[in-house]
Design an enzyme around this catalytic site. Structure first.
Site, PDB file in Angstrom:
ATOM      1  N   LYS A  66       0.852  -1.199   0.000  1.00 49.43           N
ATOM      2  CA  LYS A  66       0.000   0.000   0.000  1.00 49.43           C
ATOM      3  C   LYS A  66       0.883   1.244   0.000  1.00 49.43           C
ATOM      4  CE  LYS A  66      -3.947   1.983   2.539  1.00 49.43           C
ATOM      5  NZ  LYS A  66      -4.846   1.798   3.714  1.00 49.43           N
TER       6      LYS A  66
ATOM      7  N   SER B 241      -9.799   1.693   2.748  1.00 48.48           N
ATOM      8  CA  SER B 241      -8.936   2.440   1.866  1.00 48.48           C
ATOM      9  C   SER B 241      -7.867   1.620   1.157  1.00 48.48           C
ATOM     10  CB  SER B 241      -8.252   3.559   2.653  1.00 48.48           C
ATOM     11  OG  SER B 241      -7.378   3.018   3.615  1.00 48.48           O
TER      12      SER B 241
ATOM     13  N   SER C   9      -9.940  -0.496   6.991  1.00 46.22           N
ATOM     14  CA  SER C   9      -9.383  -0.424   5.641  1.00 46.22           C
ATOM     15  C   SER C   9      -8.691  -1.678   5.132  1.00 46.22           C
ATOM     16  CB  SER C   9      -8.397   0.732   5.552  1.00 46.22           C
ATOM     17  OG  SER C   9      -9.107   1.922   5.388  1.00 46.22           O
TER      18      SER C   9
HETATM   19  N1  GLN Z   1     -13.098   4.152   6.165  1.00 42.47           N
HETATM   20  C1  GLN Z   1     -12.518   4.562   7.410  1.00 42.47           C
HETATM   21  C2  GLN Z   1     -12.098   6.011   7.334  1.00 42.47           C
HETATM   22  O1  GLN Z   1     -12.332   6.578   6.328  1.00 42.47           O
HETATM   23  C3  GLN Z   1     -11.356   3.678   7.752  1.00 42.47           C
HETATM   24  C4  GLN Z   1     -10.171   3.996   6.970  1.00 42.47           C
HETATM   25  C5  GLN Z   1      -8.986   3.201   7.390  1.00 42.47           C
HETATM   26  O2  GLN Z   1      -9.106   2.193   8.073  1.00 42.47           O
HETATM   27  N2  GLN Z   1      -7.812   3.676   7.022  1.00 42.47           N
HETATM   28  O3  GLN Z   1     -11.567   6.565   8.241  1.00 42.47           O
END
Ligand code: GLN
Length: 479
Positions: free
Chosen positions: A80, A155, A179
């Site tokens: 990532k 994400s 995410s």
């Molecule tokens: N969707 C969640 C957010 O937008 C989690 C994102 C993540 O785990 N990095 O904060």
């Protein structure tokens, strides 16, 4: 003969060991697949072809010379793009970091190099990991490998799409609120968010520092376990890294846990859950019972406050973490600025995307004097209540089972105009981050449109070995 890039990590390791093909040939096969198919998919932001091939040749040389090899020797992995690799761009899928080249390796990358894994390239994500669909990437669109008209989740959507599309067998993601599990569920792959403190955050670009964890993504539980084993462990360079020994999670992976007690949190089954996901849950529960597990209903009464608490804490932490991207160092700097203040404002206004700006504003607001007590402090109190909920639940059961997401992958544009509906995609995942416990998602069937369903297992702090064994059992109870 063409090499099948859709093999599991275990199969690839065995084939490499037998000499069916070299790591160089395997790496070339993955690179070919990426070249052919990733233009449409959009999983990768950058590919490290020359370095990957050089690393692959080096493991082939070591193998031929009979030198000791790491546990992932010769296996390609995607990273990532919020995890630093020396001499490589770390963009966080943001225009503000588009040109940033990392001068150092994250600790997980150093460990992957020791394990002789092959770093193939960096994957797309929501900008600074803020989002649930990868639509908030400032750089490109990533499609769901099962249905190109739908989002891959986020994400870590680039990482899960790359594994789901069989471009690579393994990937690293990061999770602040879901995410890894949410995009794993949407793409039909397996992912683990480890216990907070289990995997070093050194070299991971910070989003919500009290919540962030790097974790493994793979085609199956075995692959997740192998990658977890490599990246877990204490790290001197991360002050929140735990000094808790990591068990050998592979040793008993194939042995189902004896006397397994599985808790079903009632709060996770109420409300709007897609009927096919409910049906998948019911099917697995019945099969677990047949396999001798005891199923117990448990309550996590503060779950309803999890989303508001998470989006206060995560944005508060993000607003201070992102203050470092100011146009002075690391980042994009505006071309024309009247003075220093103007330079900060313009650089940040030009560099950050809409969702990141929204988070910085939300976080700054909830930390500002007059609002701090009402928002930030109360969110911290809710977090403590959620931790206590889990403590009480794990006094009764070994693992908790729940859906990973309320729905399967949604179409592009479905939730981008309505932040609240996007935030609610994390309703089943954020609590594990707030409590700091390990949690994973694994595929369990599909809905009427053939879209993957992900089910979630949560374990107690530092119980990844047990969690992975339970997940392996679940895998054997799939159709
Ligand atoms: N969707 C969640 C957010 O937008 C989690 C994102 C993540 O785990 N990095 O904060």
């Amino acid at each position: 003969m063409a090499i099948e890039t859709g093999k599991t990590t275990k199969e690839m390791l065995a084939a490499l060991q037998r000499g069916d093909f070299t790591s160089e040939a395997l790496t070339r096969a993955c690179l070919d697949e990426i070249r052919e198919r990733d233009e449409a998919l959009g999983a990768f932001l950058s590919i490290d072809e020359a370095e990957a091939l050089a690393a692959a040749r080096e493991t082939d040389r070591k193998r031929a010379a009979g030198e000791p090899l790491g546990s992932l020797a010769g296996v390609p992995i995607a990273i990532k793009d919020n995890i630093n690799i020396t001499g490589r761009k770390t963009t966080c899928a943001s225009k503000i970091l588009e040109a940033f080249v990392s001068p150092y390796d994250a600790s997980v990358i150093a460990k992957l190099r020791e394990a002789d894994a092959i770093l193939i390239g960096k994957t797309n994500m929501d900008e600074f990991a803020m989002g649930s669909s990868t639509e908030f990437s400032g750089l490109q669109k990533t499609r769901n490998p099962v249905d190109p008209e739908r989002v891959p989740g986020g994400s870590s959507g680039g990482s899960t799409a790359a594994v789901g599309a069989d471009l690579v067998p393994l990937a690293l993601g990061s999770s602040t609120g879901g995410s890894i599990r949410q995009p794993a569920a949407f793409c039909g792959v397996t992912g683990l968010k480890p216990t907070y403190g289990r995997v070093s955050r050194f070299g991971l670009v910070a989003y919500g520092s009290s919540l962030d964890q790097i974790g493994p993504i793979a085609r199956d539980v075995d692959g997740v376990a192998r990658l977890f084993q490599v990246i877990a462990g204490h790290c001197e360079r991360d002050s929140t890294s735990a000094r808790v020994a990591t068990a050998d999670v592979l040793a008993d992976l194939e042995t189902p846990p004896a006397g397994l007690k599985v808790g079903l949190p009632v709060e996770f089954s109420s409300g709007d859950v897609q009927p096919e996901i409910k049906a998948a849950m019911a099917k697995l529960v019945a099969r677990l019972e047949e396999a001798g597990a005891e199923i117990v209903e448990v309550s996590l009464p503060h779950t309803e406050y999890a989303i508001p608490a998470y989006y206060l804490l995560a944005t508060a932490e993000a607003s201070s973490n992102l203050a470092r991207f100011d146009g002075v160092r690391y980042t994009h700097r505006t071309a024309d600025a009247a003075n220093l203040r103007d330079m900060y404002v313009r650089s940040r206004s030009e560099g950050f995307g809409i969702e990141v700006k929204r988070r910085i504003l939300l976080g700054t607001y909830c930390l500002s004097s007059g609002y701090y007590e009402g928002y930030y402090l109360n969110a911290q109190r809710v977090r403590t209540k959620i931790i206590e909920d889990y403590r009480a639940a794990f006094a009764k059961v070994d693992v908790l089972l729940a859906p990973t997401t309320p729905t399967t992958a949604f179409p592009f544009g479905d939730r981008t105009d309505d932040p609240m509906s996007m935030y609610l995609s994390d309703i089943f995942t954020v609590t594990a981050n707030l409590a700091g416990i390990p949690a994973m998602s694994l595929p369990y069937g599909a809905d009427g449109d053939g879209l993957p369903i992900g089910l979630q297992l949560m374990g107690n702090h530092f119980q990844e070995a047990h969690l992975l064994r339970t997940a392996r059992l679940v895998e054997t109870l799939r159709d």
